[in-house]
Design an enzyme around this catalytic site. Sequence first.
Site, PDB file in Angstrom:
ATOM      1  CG  HIS A 204      41.520 -48.765 -43.200  1.00 35.98           C
ATOM      2  ND1 HIS A 204      40.774 -49.390 -42.281  1.00 35.98           N
ATOM      3  CD2 HIS A 204      41.090 -47.462 -42.734  1.00 35.98           C
ATOM      4  CE1 HIS A 204      39.934 -48.679 -41.477  1.00 35.98           C
ATOM      5  NE2 HIS A 204      40.168 -47.390 -41.678  1.00 35.98           N
TER       6      HIS A 204
HETATM    7  C1  UD1 Z   1      39.025 -42.679 -44.023  1.00 40.53           C
HETATM    8  C2  UD1 Z   1      39.036 -42.255 -42.398  1.00 40.53           C
HETATM    9  C3  UD1 Z   1      38.951 -43.473 -41.614  1.00 40.53           C
HETATM   10  C4  UD1 Z   1      38.114 -44.392 -41.604  1.00 40.53           C
HETATM   11  C5  UD1 Z   1      38.381 -44.898 -43.270  1.00 40.53           C
HETATM   12  C6  UD1 Z   1      37.284 -46.170 -43.973  1.00 40.53           C
HETATM   13  C7  UD1 Z   1      39.723 -39.873 -41.888  1.00 40.53           C
HETATM   14  C8  UD1 Z   1      41.056 -39.208 -41.174  1.00 40.53           C
HETATM   15  N1  UD1 Z   1      39.960 -41.381 -42.179  1.00 40.53           N
HETATM   16  O1  UD1 Z   1      40.415 -43.231 -43.982  1.00 40.53           O
HETATM   17  O2  UD1 Z   1      38.668 -42.886 -40.405  1.00 40.53           O
HETATM   18  O3  UD1 Z   1      38.187 -45.719 -41.059  1.00 40.53           O
HETATM   19  O4  UD1 Z   1      38.032 -43.736 -44.076  1.00 40.53           O
HETATM   20  O5  UD1 Z   1      37.801 -46.347 -45.132  1.00 40.53           O
HETATM   21  O6  UD1 Z   1      38.875 -39.369 -42.346  1.00 40.53           O
HETATM   22  N2  UD1 Z   1      41.267 -43.425 -51.818  1.00 40.53           N
HETATM   23  C9  UD1 Z   1      40.847 -44.016 -52.934  1.00 40.53           C
HETATM   24  N3  UD1 Z   1      39.707 -44.351 -53.277  1.00 40.53           N
HETATM   25  C10 UD1 Z   1      38.618 -43.736 -52.481  1.00 40.53           C
HETATM   26  C11 UD1 Z   1      39.128 -43.094 -51.338  1.00 40.53           C
HETATM   27  C12 UD1 Z   1      40.597 -43.167 -50.823  1.00 40.53           C
HETATM   28  O7  UD1 Z   1      42.039 -44.636 -53.708  1.00 40.53           O
HETATM   29  O8  UD1 Z   1      37.439 -43.816 -52.840  1.00 40.53           O
HETATM   30  C13 UD1 Z   1      42.841 -43.659 -51.436  1.00 40.53           C
HETATM   31  C14 UD1 Z   1      43.568 -42.371 -51.713  1.00 40.53           C
HETATM   32  O9  UD1 Z   1      44.936 -42.832 -52.406  1.00 40.53           O
HETATM   33  C15 UD1 Z   1      43.905 -41.765 -50.304  1.00 40.53           C
HETATM   34  C16 UD1 Z   1      43.699 -42.988 -49.397  1.00 40.53           C
HETATM   35  O10 UD1 Z   1      42.879 -43.852 -50.054  1.00 40.53           O
HETATM   36  O11 UD1 Z   1      44.828 -41.063 -50.302  1.00 40.53           O
HETATM   37  C17 UD1 Z   1      43.299 -42.937 -48.053  1.00 40.53           C
HETATM   38  O12 UD1 Z   1      41.780 -42.159 -48.019  1.00 40.53           O
HETATM   39  P1  UD1 Z   1      41.370 -40.961 -47.033  1.00 40.53           P
HETATM   40  O13 UD1 Z   1      40.106 -40.498 -47.403  1.00 40.53           O
HETATM   41  O14 UD1 Z   1      42.562 -40.051 -46.930  1.00 40.53           O
HETATM   42  O15 UD1 Z   1      41.578 -41.754 -45.818  1.00 40.53           O
HETATM   43  P2  UD1 Z   1      41.034 -43.367 -45.475  1.00 40.53           P
HETATM   44  O16 UD1 Z   1      42.545 -44.135 -44.907  1.00 40.53           O
HETATM   45  O17 UD1 Z   1      40.248 -44.033 -46.393  1.00 40.53           O
END
Ligand code: UD1
Length: 370
Positions: A204
Amino acid sequence: MLVCNVVGARPNFMKIAPIVDELRRRDLPQLLVHTGQHYDANMSQVFFDELGLPRPDIDLEIGSDSHARQTARVMMAFEAVCLQHLPDLVIVVGDVNSTLAAALVAAKLHIPVAHVEAGLRSFDQSMPEEINRIVADHLSTLLFTTEQAGTDNLQREGVAAGKIHFVGNCMADTLLKHAAVAVEQSPWQAFDLTPGAYALLTLHRPANVDDFATFSALLRALDSVTARLPLLFPVHPRTRARLEDWRVPLPANLKLVEPQPYLAFLGLMARARLVLTDSGGVQQETTMLNVPCLTLRDTTELPVTLSAGTNRLVGHDVALIATSVQQIMEGQWPTGQHPPLWDGQVGRRIVDVIEMWAAGRSSAASPHGV
Ligand code: UD1
């Protein structure tokens, strides 16, 4: 003394659980704030349920956004929480944007910050987590390290030795508490897999999945695994979005499934023949479980998983991935040891330090030391 625990994203939940448990056991007042950075039920609620975490007292419902906007929205909402509840200590865990945002807010309000999992460094500032770690550490009053490298990094950066407490790894407390039940539930059955005869993949990191050429090369590199074993791939939402955008061709024998709950994923890791990952948490958990782990990155902030554990950095190196898989299949892989203080007592040690720190503050505040 009121302690405010802040969580936001999936890897935070297993780190805070032992601290919440221990504060509760000692009847110390606490507040649990969920920023809502992760909000899908299978990225958040299911972890609260399985880990026995209480419902958050406050849910900021921030959700996804750009880094600046997500961080800023957590800051604005969390500042209001701090002004209303006036906590004496804010505990932040790990390295996600919510960690950084909450630490900044508390420090600017002169509320002491405790950072759990302090001092880890990948020395790669293109990772957003590295920036979050550095800033959170330098804003903190109590820095809890999980391994010697964390303490060494902080000392090298000039953090006063008295602020640094080597307590071990909170995730190990959570893992040791739940591992037996997780395996008993035989989660591999749901995917028609046989214990010891499948591999497990997580992917991821933006550096791995946000660039088409890198992502498709990585998937091709997995052929050496899928030629030998079925490869189960619980797909993170970020990665799912890229797969849908690009319709990348997938190796045969790669099974895509939804993100797994804590117990199912723990059970799946425990009986996997090997794990491939770019996650920090999974590198630590496979070391605890003594399961071979190939990390699809060039750096790790967790050197103890390489020196004492079962982890090897393979980057995107197709030949190294293939050789490593072969070595694992032939049983030529180092046996891992539990790193020092990854022993199930970490929550207790952290709360001991917090109580001593609080006692020191109140006696300093009283002219008579009472
Ligand atoms: C975040 C953390 C990362 C961690 C990871 C674990 C930061 C910078 N990154 O990355 O360190 O390893 O979490 O998962 O804080 N989304 C969903 N549902 C959710 C959450 C996210 O659909 O419940 C999607 C959204 O479209 C979003 C994307 O996933 O844009 C990424 O989510 P985000 O919280 O920005 O960062 P992660 O890649 O999950």
